[in-house]
Design an enzyme around this catalytic site. Structure first.
Site, PDB file in Angstrom:
ATOM      1  CE  LYS A  82      27.337  15.921  19.176  1.00  0.00           C
ATOM      2  NZ  LYS A  82      26.766  16.664  20.320  1.00  0.00           N
ATOM      3  CD  GLU A 142      12.221  13.980  13.577  1.00  0.00           C
ATOM      4  OE1 GLU A 142      11.642  15.092  13.461  1.00  0.00           O
ATOM      5  OE2 GLU A 142      12.476  13.449  14.661  1.00  0.00           O
ATOM      6  CB  CYS A 151      10.213  16.477  16.725  1.00  0.00           C
ATOM      7  SG  CYS A 151      10.195  14.722  16.891  1.00  0.00           S
ATOM      8  CD  GLU A 210      10.369  22.486  16.869  1.00  0.00           C
ATOM      9  OE1 GLU A 210      11.478  22.744  16.372  1.00  0.00           O
ATOM     10  OE2 GLU A 210       9.896  21.338  16.912  1.00  0.00           O
TER      11      GLU A 210
HETATM   12  P1  NAP Z   1      20.488  21.091  17.883  1.00  0.00           P
HETATM   13  O1  NAP Z   1      21.472  22.162  18.086  1.00  0.00           O
HETATM   14  O2  NAP Z   1      19.943  20.885  16.529  1.00  0.00           O
HETATM   15  O3  NAP Z   1      21.177  19.751  18.417  1.00  0.00           O
HETATM   16  C1  NAP Z   1      20.916  18.468  17.924  1.00  0.00           C
HETATM   17  C2  NAP Z   1      22.238  17.730  17.785  1.00  0.00           C
HETATM   18  O4  NAP Z   1      23.063  18.374  16.805  1.00  0.00           O
HETATM   19  C3  NAP Z   1      23.064  17.725  19.065  1.00  0.00           C
HETATM   20  O5  NAP Z   1      23.728  16.494  19.188  1.00  0.00           O
HETATM   21  C4  NAP Z   1      24.022  18.849  18.811  1.00  0.00           C
HETATM   22  O6  NAP Z   1      25.168  18.819  19.601  1.00  0.00           O
HETATM   23  C5  NAP Z   1      24.329  18.649  17.358  1.00  0.00           C
HETATM   24  N1  NAP Z   1      24.915  19.815  16.703  1.00  0.00           N
HETATM   25  C6  NAP Z   1      24.805  21.123  17.045  1.00  0.00           C
HETATM   26  N2  NAP Z   1      25.509  21.899  16.187  1.00  0.00           N
HETATM   27  C7  NAP Z   1      26.085  21.066  15.297  1.00  0.00           C
HETATM   28  C8  NAP Z   1      26.932  21.263  14.164  1.00  0.00           C
HETATM   29  N3  NAP Z   1      27.336  22.483  13.788  1.00  0.00           N
HETATM   30  N4  NAP Z   1      27.336  20.176  13.468  1.00  0.00           N
HETATM   31  C9  NAP Z   1      26.931  18.931  13.818  1.00  0.00           C
HETATM   32  N5  NAP Z   1      26.152  18.688  14.883  1.00  0.00           N
HETATM   33  C10 NAP Z   1      25.708  19.738  15.610  1.00  0.00           C
HETATM   34  O7  NAP Z   1      19.298  21.258  18.878  1.00  0.00           O
HETATM   35  P2  NAP Z   1      19.344  21.946  20.332  1.00  0.00           P
HETATM   36  O8  NAP Z   1      20.279  23.070  20.399  1.00  0.00           O
HETATM   37  O9  NAP Z   1      19.602  20.908  21.287  1.00  0.00           O
HETATM   38  O10 NAP Z   1      17.873  22.517  20.422  1.00  0.00           O
HETATM   39  C11 NAP Z   1      17.538  23.697  19.714  1.00  0.00           C
HETATM   40  C12 NAP Z   1      16.207  23.555  19.061  1.00  0.00           C
HETATM   41  O11 NAP Z   1      16.225  22.421  18.185  1.00  0.00           O
HETATM   42  C13 NAP Z   1      15.038  23.251  19.971  1.00  0.00           C
HETATM   43  O12 NAP Z   1      14.548  24.389  20.577  1.00  0.00           O
HETATM   44  C14 NAP Z   1      14.062  22.618  19.022  1.00  0.00           C
HETATM   45  O13 NAP Z   1      13.354  23.592  18.322  1.00  0.00           O
HETATM   46  C15 NAP Z   1      14.945  21.862  18.077  1.00  0.00           C
HETATM   47  N6  NAP Z   1      15.026  20.431  18.434  1.00  0.00           N
HETATM   48  C16 NAP Z   1      14.320  19.571  17.675  1.00  0.00           C
HETATM   49  C17 NAP Z   1      14.337  18.228  17.992  1.00  0.00           C
HETATM   50  C18 NAP Z   1      13.572  17.236  17.201  1.00  0.00           C
HETATM   51  O14 NAP Z   1      13.214  16.190  17.725  1.00  0.00           O
HETATM   52  N7  NAP Z   1      13.339  17.457  15.922  1.00  0.00           N
HETATM   53  C19 NAP Z   1      15.047  17.762  19.088  1.00  0.00           C
HETATM   54  C20 NAP Z   1      15.787  18.686  19.851  1.00  0.00           C
HETATM   55  C21 NAP Z   1      15.753  20.011  19.500  1.00  0.00           C
HETATM   56  P3  NAP Z   1      25.165  19.733  20.959  1.00  0.00           P
HETATM   57  O15 NAP Z   1      24.152  19.137  21.830  1.00  0.00           O
HETATM   58  O16 NAP Z   1      26.518  19.585  21.501  1.00  0.00           O
HETATM   59  O17 NAP Z   1      24.861  21.120  20.531  1.00  0.00           O
END
Ligand code: NAP
Ligand code: MG
Length: 496
Positions: A189, A265, A300, A399
């Site tokens: 996904k 991660e 990250c 972050e």
């Molecule tokens: P996120 O919400 O954690 O999204 C990561 C993945 O999880 C996406 O594929 C997302 O789908 C999915 N997801 C979201 N809600 C979910 C749920 N309830 N159940 C299962 N999967 C779910 O991250 P983001 O919203 O894109 O970014 C928010 C923050 O996350 C950033 O500001 C940053 O701090 C952090 N982040 C960290 C990393 C890293 O490398 N560790 C990478 C990206 C972001 P959708 O895209 O459809 O929501």
């Protein structure tokens, strides 16, 4: 020589993937619904992408399960598995320019980075695990005269991979390649902001001859498709990269469903410590700047905190600012651009909100701090540096996932290490020193999954990647990642 015009023309001429890959077929969502995929380069819609939901996840998991049970992949000879994964890598290489373009259009990263880093590293990942898959040995237990015991690595079954938008293809490859190498089936996904390279990867896998159902790709929203995958009773593991908030939800979903394994991660607030005896101040300043501004800070392991000894701090910060001033936001499709757009309007607003909080908490803004290139309709933020950031400031603890650096000065080693460890995260950390004893001591005391001495981000697919504390658990990359996608089975044969 490539140019902006070349990539703009290419964007208008290639087939942009928009459909899911389920059970060996490239298919719309069962509901027929789509969502608009926006490019942060200019805020315009790239295409309408299949909006998978729980029905599509059910279909994908059923297909992955059937593939696993009948062994069409799992039971293939390792030579054949290798051949198919190498073929996939070759096809990725054949289409590398297209993949790079899709990545830059989708997430706003400089095309030069997509071409030179993201896509080659993703191809290398697939090759690495293709090469490794016939080097996974079990163990033979202690001998007795009437029994032979051995431990074998059994694939887990159906792996759900949920990946973020910052390195979409690379994060997918880090999970899919070792999962497939161990004989599992996968449902991927991608993040809603960045579905394109994942969809293309699914299509290339079919072309490479990966049997139907072994790799399914279901684009859609986290709250629907992602949640359905993580709650599914027939998924054996979720491999996740993304936010801590979603990581915590995934563990709840596991408990509410079938106790599927979870690997997380989750980003960090990674410190780079520059001691007064830093062996190369110029290199350290370069790494301090690019450690935070690479990929617009959406990394990250971003070096979002710079801890610098007070004796060298003034000169060091001036050097750093000199480098940072040369890093200016530009069009992601221009080969000259080194710093592109943030992934979305939402992520840009998050960064601007953190900048405003830092200003109101008394941090000293030294560079940037504003939205840029607004006339393009895209989502750009200037490289931003705050000095005199206190250890308890929001910018020291949370972050941002954007191009915002927090500089803090220290006077002694103990204080520096304490500050470095003083967040809920523990992904990466760096130290710059000539003193080998200090380097060793710091490397052991820093609570982080990756520690770099006199460099930043200085390792590749060959070394494990993952965090301590709330940066998560489980490791991507290296041979260790293979074991994440397998269980140990003990077999004893009594000789009668
Ligand atoms: P996120 O919400 O954690 O999204 C990561 C993945 O999880 C996406 O594929 C997302 O789908 C999915 N997801 C979201 N809600 C979910 C749920 N309830 N159940 C299962 N999967 C779910 O991250 P983001 O919203 O894109 O970014 C928010 C923050 O996350 C950033 O500001 C940053 O701090 C952090 N982040 C960290 C990393 C890293 O490398 N560790 C990478 C990206 C972001 P959708 O895209 O459809 O929501
Ligand atoms: Mg997008």
């Amino acid at each position: 020589m490539t140019s902006l015009a070349h990539f703009e023309a290419l964007a208008g001429s290639i087939a942009i993937p928009s459909k899911a890959v389920i059970d060996g077929k490239v298919t719309p969502a069962l509901s027929g619904k789509t969502f608009d995929n926006v490019s942060p380069r200019n805020g315009r819609i790239i295409n309408a992408v299949a909006e998978g939901d729980s029905a599509d996840i059910d279909a994908a998991v059923a297909s992955a399960r059937a593939a696993f049970e009948d062994g069409r992949w799992r039971k293939k000879h390792y030579n054949e598995k290798k051949r198919i994964l190498f073929k996939l890598a070759d096809l990725m290489k054949r289409d590398a320019e297209q993949l790079a373009l899709l990545e830059s259009l989708d997430v706003g990263k400089p095309i030069n980075d997509s071409l030179k880093v993201d896509i080659p590293a993703s191809i290398k990942t697939v090759r690495y695990y293709a090469e490794a898959l016939d080097k996974v040995y079990g163990e033979v237990g202690p001998e007795t005269s009437d029994r032979i015991s051995f431990a074998v690595h059994e694939p887990l079954g159906v792996i759900g991979c949920v990946v973020p938008w910052n390195f979409p293809l690379m994060m997918a490859a880090w999970k899919i390649a070792p999962a497939l190498a161990m004989g599992n089936s996968v449902v991927l996904k991608p993040a809603e902001q960045s579905p394109l390279t994942a969809l293309k990867l699914g299509e290339l896998a079919l072309e490479a001859g990966l049997p139907p159902g072994v790799l399914n790709v279901v684009p859609g929203f986290g709250a629907a498709a992602g949640k359905a995958l993580a709650l599914h009773m027939d998924v054996d593991m979720i491999a996740f990269t993304g936010s801590g908030a979603v990581g915590k939800l995934l563990m709840q979903y596991s408990g509410q469903s079938n106790l599927k394994r979870v690997s997380l991660e989750l980003g960090g607030k990674s410190p780079q410590i520059v001691f007064a005896d830093c062996p190369d101040l110029k290199a350290a300043a370069e790494h301090a700047a690019w450690g935070i501004f690479y990929n617009q800070g959406e990394v990250c392991t971003a070096a979002s905190r710079l801890l610098v000894h007070e004796d060298i701090a003034d000169a060091f910060v001036e050097n750093l600012l000199g480098i940072a001033r040369t890093i200016t936001p530009g069009d992601p499709l221009s080969p000259d651009t080194r710093f592109g757009a943030m992934v979305s309007e939402e992520q840009m607003k998050t960064a601007l909100r953190y900048i405003s909080t830092a200003n109101s908490e008394g941090c000293a803004l030294r560079l940037g701090g504003r939205r840029a290139r607004e006339d393009t309709g895209g989502f750009y933020v200037e490289p931003t540096v705050f000095d005199a950031v206190k250890a308890d400031a929001t910018l020291s603890r949370e972050e941002v996932f954007g191009p915002v650096l927090a500089v803090t000065r220290f006077s002694d080693t103990g204080q520096a290490l304490k500050m470095a460890n003083g967040t809920v995260y523990g992904l990466a950390a760096g130290v710059w020193t000539k003193d080998v004893s200090l380097a060793h001591r710091a490397a052991r005391e820093l609570r982080a999954g990756l520690v770099w001495v006199n460099g930043w981000d200085a390792c590749d697919i060959t070394m494990p990647f993952g965090g301590f504390k709330q940066s998560g658990f489980g490791r991507d990359r290296s041979l260790h990642a293979l074991h994440k996608y397998a269980d140990l089975k003990s077999v004893s044969i009594t000789l009668r």
